[in-house]
Every structure is written in C-alpha cells, then in structure tokens.
Design an enzyme around this catalytic site. Structure first.
Site, PDB file in Angstrom:
ATOM      1  N   LYS A  95      -2.686  -4.231  -4.385  1.00 55.55           N
ATOM      2  CA  LYS A  95      -2.741  -3.471  -5.641  1.00 55.55           C
ATOM      3  C   LYS A  95      -1.884  -4.057  -6.769  1.00 55.55           C
ATOM      4  O   LYS A  95      -2.195  -3.882  -7.938  1.00 55.55           O
ATOM      5  CB  LYS A  95      -2.319  -2.023  -5.391  1.00 55.55           C
ATOM      6  CG  LYS A  95      -3.237  -1.305  -4.422  1.00 55.55           C
ATOM      7  CD  LYS A  95      -3.884  -0.117  -5.055  1.00 55.55           C
ATOM      8  CE  LYS A  95      -5.047   0.434  -4.265  1.00 55.55           C
ATOM      9  NZ  LYS A  95      -4.758   0.702  -2.849  1.00 55.55           N
ATOM     10  N   GLU A 117      -3.427   7.070 -11.464  1.00 58.52           N
ATOM     11  CA  GLU A 117      -3.666   7.970 -10.344  1.00 58.52           C
ATOM     12  C   GLU A 117      -3.292   7.220  -9.070  1.00 58.52           C
ATOM     13  O   GLU A 117      -3.241   5.997  -9.076  1.00 58.52           O
ATOM     14  CB  GLU A 117      -5.145   8.341 -10.291  1.00 58.52           C
ATOM     15  CG  GLU A 117      -6.044   7.352  -9.544  1.00 58.52           C
ATOM     16  CD  GLU A 117      -6.138   5.958 -10.182  1.00 58.52           C
ATOM     17  OE1 GLU A 117      -5.845   5.829 -11.379  1.00 58.52           O
ATOM     18  OE2 GLU A 117      -6.491   5.007  -9.454  1.00 58.52           O
ATOM     19  N   SER A 384      -5.349  -6.146   3.595  1.00 55.02           N
ATOM     20  CA  SER A 384      -5.062  -5.685   2.235  1.00 55.02           C
ATOM     21  C   SER A 384      -3.658  -5.132   2.050  1.00 55.02           C
ATOM     22  O   SER A 384      -3.120  -5.153   0.944  1.00 55.02           O
ATOM     23  CB  SER A 384      -6.093  -4.629   1.819  1.00 55.02           C
ATOM     24  OG  SER A 384      -6.177  -3.595   2.790  1.00 55.02           O
TER      25      SER A 384
HETATM   26  C1  PLP Z   1      -5.710   1.265  -1.939  1.00 53.17           C
HETATM   27  C2  PLP Z   1      -5.855   0.452  -0.725  1.00 53.17           C
HETATM   28  C3  PLP Z   1      -7.124   0.117  -0.215  1.00 53.17           C
HETATM   29  C4  PLP Z   1      -8.405   0.662  -0.768  1.00 53.17           C
HETATM   30  O1  PLP Z   1      -8.682   0.336  -2.083  1.00 53.17           O
HETATM   31  P1  PLP Z   1      -9.762  -0.757  -2.481  1.00 53.17           P
HETATM   32  O2  PLP Z   1      -9.856  -0.609  -3.948  1.00 53.17           O
HETATM   33  O3  PLP Z   1     -11.023  -0.446  -1.776  1.00 53.17           O
HETATM   34  O4  PLP Z   1      -9.216  -2.077  -2.080  1.00 53.17           O
HETATM   35  C5  PLP Z   1      -7.187  -0.728   0.874  1.00 53.17           C
HETATM   36  N1  PLP Z   1      -6.079  -1.207   1.466  1.00 53.17           N
HETATM   37  C6  PLP Z   1      -4.848  -0.898   1.020  1.00 53.17           C
HETATM   38  C7  PLP Z   1      -3.672  -1.447   1.723  1.00 53.17           C
HETATM   39  C8  PLP Z   1      -4.699  -0.065  -0.088  1.00 53.17           C
HETATM   40  O5  PLP Z   1      -3.465   0.239  -0.514  1.00 53.17           O
END
Ligand code: PLP
Length: 402
Positions: A95, A117, A384
């Site tokens: 993010k 948000e 992610s």
């Molecule tokens: C917010 C988040 C997601 C989901 O959001 P996407 O916009 O689909 O990437 C996935 N993994 C992590 C670690 C997150 O913080």
C-alpha cells in the site's frame, strides 16, 4: 488469445471496456477532473518520477526481493515457487507505493489536508505515514468492526499523528468507511486530497492506483529474467479491490505465455453473505463511483460480505479486473478462510515468513496448484504484506489454549 495493449486502457473517461467510469455526485466531478489533469501532468514531469523513485528506494525500501521459496517448493514437490516480497516494504505491505505517489500529487495540487478510508488498517497506516513524512494533516475513516479486528494498526495511525474516525453505520467495515470519506471530501474538497487505497472507485483512481503499483510487476520481470533467464509461467495474487494484483500483473499482460490468476476471498464458502468473491456470486452493478462486478441481491442492494482478512472484505472488485476477466486474460479463483489460515501456518513453518491473511489467500492457491505442476514451471506469488497485524486473530483460530 486476444492480443492485449495495456497502454490503451482505460480510455480518457476511465472506461475499461464497459467497466469503470465516473459515477459520483456533481460536487466531486471538478475535483476528479483536476486530479486527472494533475496526474497526467505529473507523469510527464521527470522531476515527479525522480522524487517518487527516491522515496520508494530510500524511505520505502524498493526494490523488494524476488525470493526463491525453497522450503515451500520442496514441501509441495512441483512448481518452482518464488515470492515477490512486498511484505518487506516500510509499513508492511504494498500500500505504501500508492500512498507515496498520491501524497506527491496532493502536494503538487497544494492540498494541505489528507483523508483516506481503511479496511485492514494497512492503507490507513501507509497514508498516515506519508502524511507524517510531509507534515500534512491526516484523517482516516475506519469501520468500527475493523477497528476492533485491527487494533494494532489503529494505534500505529495514532502514533503517526492521524485522527482515526470510527464509522458505525451498516456493516461498519470498509464500504461504510469509504462513504464517510466521500462525504468528507465533498465538504472539504478545496484543501483536501482523498488518497483512495485500491484500484477502485471513480476514474481516475483505478488508473492512478494501478500505475503507482506497476513497479511491483516491472521489478518482478527484471528480477526473474536475471535469475532464471526467462519469463515466469504463472503469477498468482490475492484480490481485494485489486491493487496489488493489477500492479503485479500489469507488466505481463502483453506476454500471452504468462498465466495470471487472481484469488478472491471465499470466506466460509460461496453462499450469500458468507464470502467476498465477486466473480463467484456477483453481478454487474455500480458501487462507490465505478461500474464493475459487485455482490448484490435481485434489487441491486449490496450484500453483506465476509472474509477472515479485512483487506479482502469488500463487495466490489476494481473495474480493470472485470475487463480482463471478460477478455480471459486474467483467471479468478477463490480461497476460503480455512484454506488461507492453513496457508498462513504453512508459509510460517516452512519458509520462516508470516504472511498477511490477505496474501495467505494467494499462498493457498499456490498450495493447491503447485504439486501437479512440473518442476520446470516457474510460479510467482505476490506476498502483498506481512502478517504481524494478523497474529492475534490467527492465534484465535490456530493456536490451542494451554
Ligand atoms: C489491502 C491489502 C490487500 C488487498 O487490497 P488490494 O487492493 O486488492 O491489493 C492485500 N494484501 C494486503 C497485505 C493488504 O494490506
């Protein structure tokens, strides 16, 4: 296979084929058009990219490693598995790529106040971090239920100087938090920039957020070519709004030999109200500014959603995903809560990496498909985020009381 020119989407009004667009109140139209204009000017300004690159490198920790997951590969006995380590970024998830990009846009536009948000709290933390770095006022809207699930991230945002506003309407999760943020933006648009956290909402957000995350796939491509001397066979990422997935996939959209799979939240299984897999039980609709696949009933009312991971718990998917699904360029599957929790445990034990519960959905898919793939198959999962924020919640499910 239909050829793909990713540079051609979205069109100038933010349409990915028949998806996307700008479904917002008149009062926000000017702000969104200003943002679109400023963004296009910024992308043509080498100084902007130079400043962003410097921040991504020295403040956020890019490039992130592409890591050969030897333990997981050995355990599953099939495909050769790599992990793109977005979990190693500052604040613990992908993010921050988008938050840094958008804070620089806000500064270009002379905005002094930042709102956002947040669902899992990761976007709130990333935004509060970026705002603190540049000394801007910051207000984060968060559902009351999510505040409870993600108390650690609430504390982090407060330490970073942000005001966290608890939203109690409706299901008190991400959807309601976005409504409140939009309401704030309508009122304070003159001095306020809204940093939207996923590849969602009205144009130009799905395009801007995707572009700030494209670096994930661009690095991955460079790294795998350097390590293996060839393109990967298959990429896997979890899909909430879809930002980590589209950022990871984008550089590979024009490479037809690379399979792309997005993994949605299957929750307690694909029955109404028990999951957040828009492509399983969903339909075409409009939610919070964009036309895309949503979970809604016969009357178009948005349905309740559930996922063990707050970051995947949302009723709409980013419009670009709907477009590539129609074109059969990206395939979508889902993993249930139980499968994600099992993957969380498996990755921790066999690789020494505790993943975010969101990312654990991608790992769950890898665990399903890798054993039946050949040892020559190169499979890359986007990790992610890291799981520190989820440890307490996972412990409630996975660790026996003494
Ligand atoms: C917010 C988040 C997601 C989901 O959001 P996407 O916009 O689909 O990437 C996935 N993994 C992590 C670690 C997150 O913080």
């Amino acid at each position: 296979m239909i050829s793909i020119d990713p540079e051609s989407v979205p069109d100038s009004t933010g349409h990915f084929g028949s998806y996307g667009g700008m479904f917002v109140p008149e009062t926000l139209m000017t702000a969104l058009q200003d943002l679109d204009r400023e963004y296009r000017a910024a992308t043509a300004d080498p100084e902007f990219q130079h400043e962003l690159d410097g921040l991504l490198k020295n403040f956020c920790g890019r490039p992130t490693p592409l890591y050969f997951a030897e333990g997981l590969t050995h355990l599953l006995g099939g495909a050769k598995i790599y992990l793109k380590r977005e979990d190693l970024l500052h604040t613990g998830a992908h993010k921050i790529n988008n938050a840094m990009g958008q804070i620089l846009l806000a500064r270009r536009m002379g905005k002094t106040r930042i709102i956002a948000e947040t669902g899992a709290g990761q976007h709130g933390v990333a935004t509060a971090t970026a705002a603190a770095r540049f000394g801007l006022e910051c207000v984060i809207y968060m559902g009351a239920v999510d505040m409870e699930r993600q108390a650690l991230n609430v504390a982090r945002m407060k330490f970073l100087g942000a005001k966290v506003v608890s939203v109690t309407a409706g299901q008190a999760t991400l959807k309601e938090a976005i409504n409140e943020a939009m309401r704030d933006w309508v009122t304070n648009v003159r001095n306020t920039h809204y940093i939207l956290g996923s590849a969602l909402g009205s144009h130009p957000y799905p395009m801007i957020v995707r572009d700030f995350h494209k670096v994930i796939g661009e690095e991955t491509k460079r790294q795998i070519l350097q390590i293996e001397g060839r393109l990967p066979d298959h990429l896997v990422a979890c899909v909430g709004g879809g930002s980590n997935a589209i950022g990871f996939f984008h550089a590979f959209l024009g490479d037809p030999s690379v399979r792309l799979t997005g993994v949605e939240a299957g929750g307690r299984g694909i029955t109404r109200g028990q999951h957040a897999a828009r492509f399983q039980g969903g339909k075409l609709g409009v939610l919070q500014g964009t036309k895309t696949w949503v979970l809604a009933d016969e009357n178009g009312q948005i349905e309740l959603t559930h996922s063990v991971s707050a970051g995947l718990d949302y009723a709409a998917i980013g419009p670009e995903h709907s477009y590539y699904r129609d074109r059969e360029r990206i395939a979508y599957d889902f993993a249930t809560d139980d499968e994600a929790l099992a993957a969380f445990q498996t990755l921790a034990k066999n690789e020494g990496i505790i993943p975010a519960l969101e990312s654990a959905h991608a790992i769950a898919h890898v665990i399903k498909i890798a054993p039946s793939l050949s040892r020559e198959t190169l499979l890359i999962a986007n990790l992610s985020g890291r799981g520190d924020k989820d440890v307490q919640q996972a412990a409630e499910f996975l660790l026996q009381a003494p």
